[in-house]
Write a protein that holds these residues in place. Structure first.
Motif, PDB file in Angstrom:
ATOM      1  N   ASN A  32      56.660 -12.023  64.671  1.00  0.00           N
ATOM      2  CA  ASN A  32      55.492 -11.334  65.210  1.00  0.00           C
ATOM      3  C   ASN A  32      54.290 -11.833  64.424  1.00  0.00           C
ATOM      4  O   ASN A  32      54.338 -11.950  63.197  1.00  0.00           O
ATOM      5  CB  ASN A  32      55.609  -9.827  65.021  1.00  0.00           C
ATOM      6  N   TYR A  34      49.969 -11.710  63.691  1.00  0.00           N
ATOM      7  CA  TYR A  34      48.824 -10.793  63.731  1.00  0.00           C
ATOM      8  C   TYR A  34      47.569 -11.477  63.212  1.00  0.00           C
ATOM      9  O   TYR A  34      47.626 -12.304  62.305  1.00  0.00           O
ATOM     10  CB  TYR A  34      49.085  -9.571  62.834  1.00  0.00           C
ATOM     11  N   TYR A  36      43.932 -10.045  61.662  1.00  0.00           N
ATOM     12  CA  TYR A  36      43.158  -8.901  61.211  1.00  0.00           C
ATOM     13  C   TYR A  36      41.796  -9.371  60.723  1.00  0.00           C
ATOM     14  O   TYR A  36      41.623 -10.516  60.321  1.00  0.00           O
ATOM     15  CB  TYR A  36      43.851  -8.183  60.047  1.00  0.00           C
ATOM     16  N   LEU A  90      42.370 -12.405  58.356  1.00  0.00           N
ATOM     17  CA  LEU A  90      43.702 -12.538  57.786  1.00  0.00           C
ATOM     18  C   LEU A  90      44.735 -12.694  58.887  1.00  0.00           C
ATOM     19  O   LEU A  90      44.739 -11.943  59.861  1.00  0.00           O
ATOM     20  CB  LEU A  90      44.053 -11.297  56.957  1.00  0.00           C
ATOM     21  N   SER A  94      55.489 -10.869  60.726  1.00  0.00           N
ATOM     22  CA  SER A  94      56.577  -9.973  60.352  1.00  0.00           C
ATOM     23  C   SER A  94      57.797 -10.296  61.212  1.00  0.00           C
ATOM     24  O   SER A  94      57.680 -10.895  62.271  1.00  0.00           O
ATOM     25  CB  SER A  94      56.182  -8.503  60.519  1.00  0.00           C
ATOM     26  N   GLY A  95      58.954  -9.888  60.690  1.00  0.00           N
ATOM     27  CA  GLY A  95      60.176 -10.095  61.445  1.00  0.00           C
ATOM     28  C   GLY A  95      60.482  -8.890  62.306  1.00  0.00           C
ATOM     29  O   GLY A  95      59.822  -7.868  62.226  1.00  0.00           O
ATOM     30  N   LEU A  96      61.445  -8.973  63.127  1.00  0.00           N
ATOM     31  CA  LEU A  96      61.853  -7.850  63.948  1.00  0.00           C
ATOM     32  C   LEU A  96      62.687  -6.913  63.110  1.00  0.00           C
ATOM     33  O   LEU A  96      63.256  -7.282  62.105  1.00  0.00           O
ATOM     34  CB  LEU A  96      62.673  -8.340  65.134  1.00  0.00           C
ATOM     35  N   ASN A 102      63.877  -4.661  56.971  1.00  0.00           N
ATOM     36  CA  ASN A 102      62.672  -5.122  56.312  1.00  0.00           C
ATOM     37  C   ASN A 102      61.695  -5.615  57.364  1.00  0.00           C
ATOM     38  O   ASN A 102      61.843  -6.701  57.897  1.00  0.00           O
ATOM     39  CB  ASN A 102      63.028  -6.243  55.341  1.00  0.00           C
ATOM     40  N   THR A 103      60.714  -4.821  57.681  1.00  0.00           N
ATOM     41  CA  THR A 103      59.736  -5.233  58.676  1.00  0.00           C
ATOM     42  C   THR A 103      58.365  -5.414  58.052  1.00  0.00           C
ATOM     43  O   THR A 103      57.370  -5.377  58.739  1.00  0.00           O
ATOM     44  CB  THR A 103      59.633  -4.203  59.809  1.00  0.00           C
ATOM     45  N   GLU A 104      58.330  -5.596  56.739  1.00  0.00           N
ATOM     46  CA  GLU A 104      57.021  -5.780  56.114  1.00  0.00           C
ATOM     47  C   GLU A 104      56.350  -7.023  56.662  1.00  0.00           C
ATOM     48  O   GLU A 104      57.006  -7.955  57.116  1.00  0.00           O
ATOM     49  CB  GLU A 104      57.188  -5.911  54.609  1.00  0.00           C
ATOM     50  N   ALA A 105      55.041  -7.011  56.640  1.00  0.00           N
ATOM     51  CA  ALA A 105      54.251  -8.154  57.083  1.00  0.00           C
ATOM     52  C   ALA A 105      53.811  -8.959  55.871  1.00  0.00           C
ATOM     53  O   ALA A 105      53.502  -8.406  54.821  1.00  0.00           O
ATOM     54  CB  ALA A 105      53.035  -7.682  57.872  1.00  0.00           C
ATOM     55  N   PHE A 106      53.788 -10.250  56.049  1.00  0.00           N
ATOM     56  CA  PHE A 106      53.358 -11.159  54.994  1.00  0.00           C
ATOM     57  C   PHE A 106      52.050 -11.806  55.435  1.00  0.00           C
ATOM     58  O   PHE A 106      51.920 -12.268  56.570  1.00  0.00           O
ATOM     59  CB  PHE A 106      54.425 -12.221  54.751  1.00  0.00           C
ATOM     60  N   PHE A 107      51.115 -11.857  54.522  1.00  0.00           N
ATOM     61  CA  PHE A 107      49.768 -12.291  54.857  1.00  0.00           C
ATOM     62  C   PHE A 107      49.460 -13.669  54.315  1.00  0.00           C
ATOM     63  O   PHE A 107      49.963 -14.078  53.262  1.00  0.00           O
ATOM     64  CB  PHE A 107      48.737 -11.308  54.292  1.00  0.00           C
ATOM     65  N   GLY A 108      48.605 -14.375  55.056  1.00  0.00           N
ATOM     66  CA  GLY A 108      48.007 -15.581  54.528  1.00  0.00           C
ATOM     67  C   GLY A 108      46.923 -15.230  53.531  1.00  0.00           C
ATOM     68  O   GLY A 108      46.635 -14.051  53.291  1.00  0.00           O
ATOM     69  N   GLN A 109      46.311 -16.253  52.986  1.00  0.00           N
ATOM     70  CA  GLN A 109      45.302 -16.041  51.958  1.00  0.00           C
ATOM     71  C   GLN A 109      43.934 -15.671  52.517  1.00  0.00           C
ATOM     72  O   GLN A 109      43.041 -15.313  51.768  1.00  0.00           O
ATOM     73  CB  GLN A 109      45.183 -17.283  51.076  1.00  0.00           C
TER      74      GLN A 109
ATOM     75  N   TYR B  32      57.628   3.595  61.128  1.00  0.00           N
ATOM     76  CA  TYR B  32      57.816   2.807  59.913  1.00  0.00           C
ATOM     77  C   TYR B  32      56.465   2.695  59.236  1.00  0.00           C
ATOM     78  O   TYR B  32      55.456   2.425  59.898  1.00  0.00           O
ATOM     79  CB  TYR B  32      58.362   1.424  60.268  1.00  0.00           C
ATOM     80  N   LEU B  34      54.129   1.512  55.631  1.00  0.00           N
ATOM     81  CA  LEU B  34      54.098   0.564  54.520  1.00  0.00           C
ATOM     82  C   LEU B  34      52.841   0.784  53.686  1.00  0.00           C
ATOM     83  O   LEU B  34      51.826   1.275  54.191  1.00  0.00           O
ATOM     84  CB  LEU B  34      54.087  -0.877  55.052  1.00  0.00           C
ATOM     85  N   TYR B  36      50.269  -1.461  51.039  1.00  0.00           N
ATOM     86  CA  TYR B  36      49.896  -2.776  50.575  1.00  0.00           C
ATOM     87  C   TYR B  36      48.812  -2.640  49.508  1.00  0.00           C
ATOM     88  O   TYR B  36      48.023  -1.704  49.512  1.00  0.00           O
ATOM     89  CB  TYR B  36      49.345  -3.629  51.722  1.00  0.00           C
ATOM     90  N   GLU B  42      41.789 -12.129  48.804  1.00  0.00           N
ATOM     91  CA  GLU B  42      43.201 -12.481  48.921  1.00  0.00           C
ATOM     92  C   GLU B  42      43.830 -11.697  50.053  1.00  0.00           C
ATOM     93  O   GLU B  42      43.303 -10.653  50.477  1.00  0.00           O
ATOM     94  CB  GLU B  42      43.954 -12.163  47.627  1.00  0.00           C
ATOM     95  N   GLY B  43      44.970 -12.170  50.531  1.00  0.00           N
ATOM     96  CA  GLY B  43      45.717 -11.396  51.508  1.00  0.00           C
ATOM     97  C   GLY B  43      46.414 -10.224  50.842  1.00  0.00           C
ATOM     98  O   GLY B  43      46.736 -10.263  49.663  1.00  0.00           O
ATOM     99  N   PRO B  44      46.638  -9.144  51.562  1.00  0.00           N
ATOM    100  CA  PRO B  44      47.369  -8.003  51.004  1.00  0.00           C
ATOM    101  C   PRO B  44      48.787  -8.380  50.622  1.00  0.00           C
ATOM    102  O   PRO B  44      49.394  -9.249  51.252  1.00  0.00           O
ATOM    103  CB  PRO B  44      47.363  -6.985  52.150  1.00  0.00           C
ATOM    104  N   PHE B  46      52.661  -6.730  49.872  1.00  0.00           N
ATOM    105  CA  PHE B  46      53.492  -5.580  50.179  1.00  0.00           C
ATOM    106  C   PHE B  46      53.933  -4.858  48.906  1.00  0.00           C
ATOM    107  O   PHE B  46      54.287  -5.493  47.904  1.00  0.00           O
ATOM    108  CB  PHE B  46      54.714  -6.047  50.965  1.00  0.00           C
ATOM    109  N   MET B  93      53.697   1.406  61.861  1.00  0.00           N
ATOM    110  CA  MET B  93      54.203   0.574  62.938  1.00  0.00           C
ATOM    111  C   MET B  93      55.146   1.374  63.827  1.00  0.00           C
ATOM    112  O   MET B  93      55.883   2.229  63.335  1.00  0.00           O
ATOM    113  CB  MET B  93      54.957  -0.624  62.353  1.00  0.00           C
ATOM    114  N   GLN B  98      56.160  -3.344  67.654  1.00  0.00           N
ATOM    115  CA  GLN B  98      55.843  -4.310  66.600  1.00  0.00           C
ATOM    116  C   GLN B  98      54.347  -4.426  66.327  1.00  0.00           C
ATOM    117  O   GLN B  98      53.889  -5.423  65.790  1.00  0.00           O
ATOM    118  CB  GLN B  98      56.410  -5.696  66.952  1.00  0.00           C
ATOM    119  N   LEU B 100      51.305  -3.462  64.144  1.00  0.00           N
ATOM    120  CA  LEU B 100      51.128  -2.981  62.770  1.00  0.00           C
ATOM    121  C   LEU B 100      49.672  -2.613  62.562  1.00  0.00           C
ATOM    122  O   LEU B 100      48.795  -3.470  62.610  1.00  0.00           O
ATOM    123  CB  LEU B 100      51.560  -4.073  61.790  1.00  0.00           C
TER     124      LEU B 100
END
Lengths: 116, 112
Positions: A32, A34, A36, A90, A94-96, A102-109, B32, B34, B36, B42-44, B46, B93, B98, B100
């Protein structure tokens, strides 16, 4: 391991010029994705999200558009930038999953866009 | 329509004490949640999450509490450290969609 790349890191563009910000993800499939925006004094505003190729959901009416031409590529665009488009953009993935998954989202810089 | 709200824009705490960051949501479909942490430019990153089937999740100094009936969650940091100074965002979420959504953030300042 999964990584997310977002570029450029900073961008200064004149009003009325086009915009293209690119985000790619490595090490995972069917993420997924995103976009922002964090504007001065505001939180993280969800602009677009995508659950698959060509599937884009827009959250707010605006001067921007998004596209997902490939599974792990997400592009944020504008045909004509406005001053109000300035902000910190940003990309995230995130994964399904759900429940205890674990559905946390990972962000770019992030990309600092200044429209002048 | 701000579906996730953090009503305190800032919080100041002394080192060693507890920091409590609050978050409210309006959409009962969220399942769900979360937290951050974000530094400028910088990006957030987790911190911790919780599913709606739980009311507490703990990871080291960080504990998240969820009160579904009140549509409220909180992040407790004990003990607080100066390195915890940052902006904290809660996010929610619906895992079926999906999507967020983030809150407006709370700036935490931990002083020595």
């Amino acid at each position: 391991s999964q990584t997310i790349h977002q570029w450029p890191a900073t961008l200064v563009q004149p009003v009325g010029s086009p915009l293209s910000l690119e985000c790619t993800v490595e090490g995972t499939s069917n993420p997924n994705l995103y976009w922002y925006r964090q504007a001065a004094g505001r939180g993280l505003q969800l602009l677009f999200y995508s659950v698959g190729i060509g599937q884009i959901s827009s959250e707010v009416p605006q001067n921007l558009s998004a596209s997902r031409p490939q599974d792990r590529q997400f592009i944020l665009s504008s045909k004509k930038l406005l001053l109000s488009d300035s902000g910190f953009y940003l990309c995230a993935w995130s994964g399904l999953g759900g429940g205890d998954s674990n559905t946390e989202a990972f962000f770019g810089q992030g990309t600092r866009l200044t429209v002048v | 329509d701000q579906q996730v709200k953090q009503n305190s824009p800032s919080l100041s705490v002394q080192e060693g004490r507890i920091s409590i960051l609050n978050c409210d949501y309006t959409n009962s479909m969220f399942d769900y949640f979360l937290w951050y942490k974000k530094y400028p430019a910088e990006g957030p990153t987790f911190l911790i999450s919780i599913s709606s089937i739980k009311d507490k999740n703990e990871d080291g100094r960080f504990t998240v509490f969820l009160n579904k009936s009140a549509k409220h969650l909180s992040l407790h940091i004990v003990p607080s450290q100066p390195g915890d100074s940052a902006v904290y965002f809660c996010a929610a979420m619906n895992t079926g969609f999906q999507k967020l959504v983030f809150g407006t953030g709370t700036r935490l300042l931990v002083s020595p």
